[in-house]
Design a protein around this motif. Structure first.
Motif, PDB file in Angstrom:
ATOM      1  N   UNK A 229      22.172 -21.090 108.509  1.00 17.17           N
ATOM      2  CA  UNK A 229      22.627 -20.627 107.328  1.00 17.17           C
ATOM      3  C   UNK A 229      23.016 -19.564 106.845  1.00 17.17           C
ATOM      4  N   UNK A 230      24.075 -19.580 105.861  1.00 17.35           N
ATOM      5  CA  UNK A 230      24.792 -18.365 105.470  1.00 17.35           C
ATOM      6  C   UNK A 230      23.742 -17.664 104.580  1.00 17.35           C
ATOM      7  N   UNK A 231      23.755 -16.304 104.634  1.00 23.39           N
ATOM      8  CA  UNK A 231      22.997 -15.565 103.686  1.00 23.39           C
ATOM      9  C   UNK A 231      23.870 -14.759 102.840  1.00 23.39           C
ATOM     10  N   UNK A 232      23.917 -15.231 101.643  1.00 25.99           N
ATOM     11  CA  UNK A 232      24.581 -14.456 100.475  1.00 25.99           C
ATOM     12  C   UNK A 232      24.212 -13.144  99.963  1.00 25.99           C
ATOM     13  N   UNK A 233      25.116 -12.259 100.101  1.00 27.54           N
ATOM     14  CA  UNK A 233      24.448 -10.859  99.694  1.00 27.54           C
ATOM     15  C   UNK A 233      25.079 -10.461  98.358  1.00 27.54           C
ATOM     16  N   UNK A 234      24.495 -10.275  97.491  1.00 19.66           N
ATOM     17  CA  UNK A 234      24.707  -9.989  96.009  1.00 19.66           C
ATOM     18  C   UNK A 234      24.160  -8.593  95.733  1.00 19.66           C
ATOM     19  N   UNK A 235      25.084  -8.009  94.758  1.00 20.65           N
ATOM     20  CA  UNK A 235      24.789  -6.654  94.324  1.00 20.65           C
ATOM     21  C   UNK A 235      26.222  -6.023  94.050  1.00 20.65           C
ATOM     22  N   UNK A 236      25.850  -4.541  93.672  1.00 19.77           N
ATOM     23  CA  UNK A 236      26.966  -3.661  93.643  1.00 19.77           C
ATOM     24  C   UNK A 236      27.626  -3.457  95.078  1.00 19.77           C
ATOM     25  N   UNK A 237      29.140  -3.108  94.997  1.00 16.91           N
ATOM     26  CA  UNK A 237      29.392  -2.754  96.372  1.00 16.91           C
ATOM     27  C   UNK A 237      28.713  -1.862  97.555  1.00 16.91           C
ATOM     28  N   UNK A 238      28.053  -0.725  97.017  1.00 19.47           N
ATOM     29  CA  UNK A 238      27.365   0.146  97.778  1.00 19.47           C
ATOM     30  C   UNK A 238      25.934  -0.374  98.094  1.00 19.47           C
ATOM     31  N   UNK A 239      25.350  -1.345  97.284  1.00 17.56           N
ATOM     32  CA  UNK A 239      24.446  -2.215  97.497  1.00 17.56           C
ATOM     33  C   UNK A 239      24.448  -3.095  98.692  1.00 17.56           C
ATOM     34  N   UNK A 240      25.590  -3.889  98.499  1.00 19.09           N
ATOM     35  CA  UNK A 240      26.015  -4.629  99.698  1.00 19.09           C
ATOM     36  C   UNK A 240      26.325  -4.105 100.960  1.00 19.09           C
ATOM     37  N   UNK A 241      26.855  -2.959 101.018  1.00 22.00           N
ATOM     38  CA  UNK A 241      27.346  -2.383 102.081  1.00 22.00           C
ATOM     39  C   UNK A 241      25.914  -1.679 102.919  1.00 22.00           C
ATOM     40  N   UNK A 242      24.974  -1.195 102.022  1.00 21.61           N
ATOM     41  CA  UNK A 242      23.554  -0.777 102.543  1.00 21.61           C
ATOM     42  C   UNK A 242      22.979  -2.089 103.324  1.00 21.61           C
ATOM     43  N   UNK A 243      23.077  -3.199 102.587  1.00 23.21           N
ATOM     44  CA  UNK A 243      22.355  -4.270 103.265  1.00 23.21           C
ATOM     45  C   UNK A 243      22.727  -4.745 104.289  1.00 23.21           C
ATOM     46  N   UNK A 244      24.109  -4.480 104.406  1.00 24.78           N
ATOM     47  CA  UNK A 244      24.931  -5.044 105.813  1.00 24.78           C
ATOM     48  C   UNK A 244      24.675  -4.036 106.910  1.00 24.78           C
ATOM     49  N   UNK A 245      24.580  -2.673 106.552  1.00 26.93           N
ATOM     50  CA  UNK A 245      24.098  -2.016 107.576  1.00 26.93           C
ATOM     51  C   UNK A 245      22.684  -2.115 108.196  1.00 26.93           C
ATOM     52  N   UNK A 246      21.828  -2.258 107.241  1.00 28.15           N
ATOM     53  CA  UNK A 246      20.387  -2.675 107.612  1.00 28.15           C
ATOM     54  C   UNK A 246      20.403  -3.929 108.343  1.00 28.15           C
ATOM     55  N   UNK A 247      21.091  -4.949 108.053  1.00 28.63           N
ATOM     56  CA  UNK A 247      21.131  -6.235 108.991  1.00 28.63           C
ATOM     57  C   UNK A 247      21.602  -6.068 110.509  1.00 28.63           C
ATOM     58  N   UNK A 248      22.772  -5.265 110.478  1.00 22.43           N
ATOM     59  CA  UNK A 248      23.411  -5.072 111.733  1.00 22.43           C
ATOM     60  C   UNK A 248      22.600  -3.921 112.578  1.00 22.43           C
ATOM     61  N   UNK A 249      21.780  -3.013 112.190  1.00 20.30           N
ATOM     62  CA  UNK A 249      20.875  -2.272 112.827  1.00 20.30           C
ATOM     63  C   UNK A 249      19.727  -3.141 113.265  1.00 20.30           C
ATOM     64  N   UNK A 250      19.154  -4.114 112.468  1.00 13.64           N
ATOM     65  CA  UNK A 250      17.962  -4.958 112.865  1.00 13.64           C
ATOM     66  C   UNK A 250      18.449  -5.914 113.918  1.00 13.64           C
ATOM     67  N   UNK A 251      19.782  -6.170 113.982  1.00 15.15           N
ATOM     68  CA  UNK A 251      20.020  -7.097 115.070  1.00 15.15           C
ATOM     69  C   UNK A 251      20.586  -6.444 116.452  1.00 15.15           C
ATOM     70  N   UNK A 252      20.363  -5.039 116.318  1.00 11.29           N
ATOM     71  CA  UNK A 252      20.832  -4.243 117.458  1.00 11.29           C
ATOM     72  C   UNK A 252      22.453  -4.193 117.545  1.00 11.29           C
ATOM     73  N   UNK A 253      22.841  -4.138 116.150  1.00  7.90           N
ATOM     74  CA  UNK A 253      24.523  -4.005 116.299  1.00  7.90           C
ATOM     75  C   UNK A 253      24.817  -2.745 115.770  1.00  7.90           C
ATOM     76  N   UNK A 254      23.896  -2.005 115.068  1.00  6.78           N
ATOM     77  CA  UNK A 254      24.360  -0.603 114.536  1.00  6.78           C
ATOM     78  C   UNK A 254      24.059   0.617 115.381  1.00  6.78           C
ATOM     79  N   UNK A 255      24.568   1.612 115.013  1.00  7.25           N
ATOM     80  CA  UNK A 255      24.379   2.847 115.866  1.00  7.25           C
ATOM     81  C   UNK A 255      23.320   3.853 115.122  1.00  7.25           C
TER      82      UNK A 255
END
Length: 255
Positions: A229-255
């Motif tokens: 299922x798709x996960x919809x990320x809501x919030x201000x641009x800075x909040x959305x960016x931070x959440x995306x970074x966390x998700x990528x790191x949790x999945x081993x895709x971030x540095x």
């Protein structure tokens, strides 16, 4: 020049699609059946040819579904005639059977050029232009993105992969499968279509029952299985960016 444009109704895939009781097709009573987008391109190319070189354009479709709406819209766009083929047709018809119905109409209408969409969203064989040409004994070119007629010669642009184009000459009468018209299909407002409905009449032509078989039989169709299922990320641009970074790191895709 007389151009015939066969118009096919195809399921609107934007809508929720249900499977019929037999399990071998969609439930066609539960969805709208608008004009196939490639046939709309073919109609536009025919109208451009008429505007530039003269001649007449006849739109043809099988009876049933939203046939009247499709044909009146074609007239509102600029077609000269609209013909509804009547007969005992199945809800779904493969292209071999459909071509046999259309070829008789083309002969009766005395056309010297047929423009039709190169495919539709529900194709299994996708061979209407090829089959029509073979049955008529006419030359054929498909995946065409532009047509120009000079006398009894049509100059066509055929599209290949990688952005490569070919320019070909084809002698009329001929069948051409249109991938895209030279310009986007023209829009007509509902008010104009309603006006045409009051002033114009659709012609009817009896057609023989469908026969012919492509060798393809649909035994069962299934809805796609949901794998996530798709996960919809809501919030201000800075909040959305931070959440995306966390998700990528949790999945081993971030540095």
């Amino acid at each position: 020049m007389h151009i015939v444009v066969p118009l096919k109704q195809s399921p609107d895939l934007v809508e929720e699609v249900e499977i019929n009781a037999e399990g071998n097709d969609i439930d066609r009573d539960s969805v709208s059946l608008p004009l196939s987008e490639w046939d709309d391109q073919a109609l536009e190319e025919a109208l451009l040819l008429k505007d530039g070189s003269g001649g007449n354009v006849t739109a043809v479709t099988l009876d049933g579904g939203e046939a009247d709406s499709v044909l009146f819209t074609a007239l509102a766009k600029g077609a000269d005639r609209a013909v509804k083929l009547t007969g005992d047709f199945p809800a779904r018809m493969d292209h071999h059977a459909l071509a046999r119905v259309l070829v008789e109409a083309v002969k009766k209408l005395d056309a010297n050029l047929v423009l039709t969409g190169v495919q539709s969203v529900e194709d299994l064989d996708g061979q209407i232009p090829v089959l029509l040409a073979a049955m008529l004994g006419w030359p054929h070119v498909s995946v065409v993105t532009g047509v120009e007629v000079k006398g009894d010669i049509a100059l066509v642009k055929q599209e290949y992969s990688g952005g490569v184009m070919a320019e070909l000459e084809i002698k009329l009468p001929a069948v051409i499968g249109i991938q895209a018209a030279r310009q986007a299909p023209r829009y007509v407002p509902v008010s104009k279509v309603r006006q045409i409905q009051k002033s114009a009449k659709l012609e009817e032509m009896a057609a023989a029952g469908a026969n012919g078989y492509a060798g393809i039989k649909i035994r069962r169709v299934f809805k796609p299985e949901s794998t996530g299922h798709a996960e919809m990320i809501e919030g201000e641009p800075a909040e959305i960016a931070a959440k995306l970074v966390t998700i990528l790191k949790d999945r081993g895709l971030g540095r």
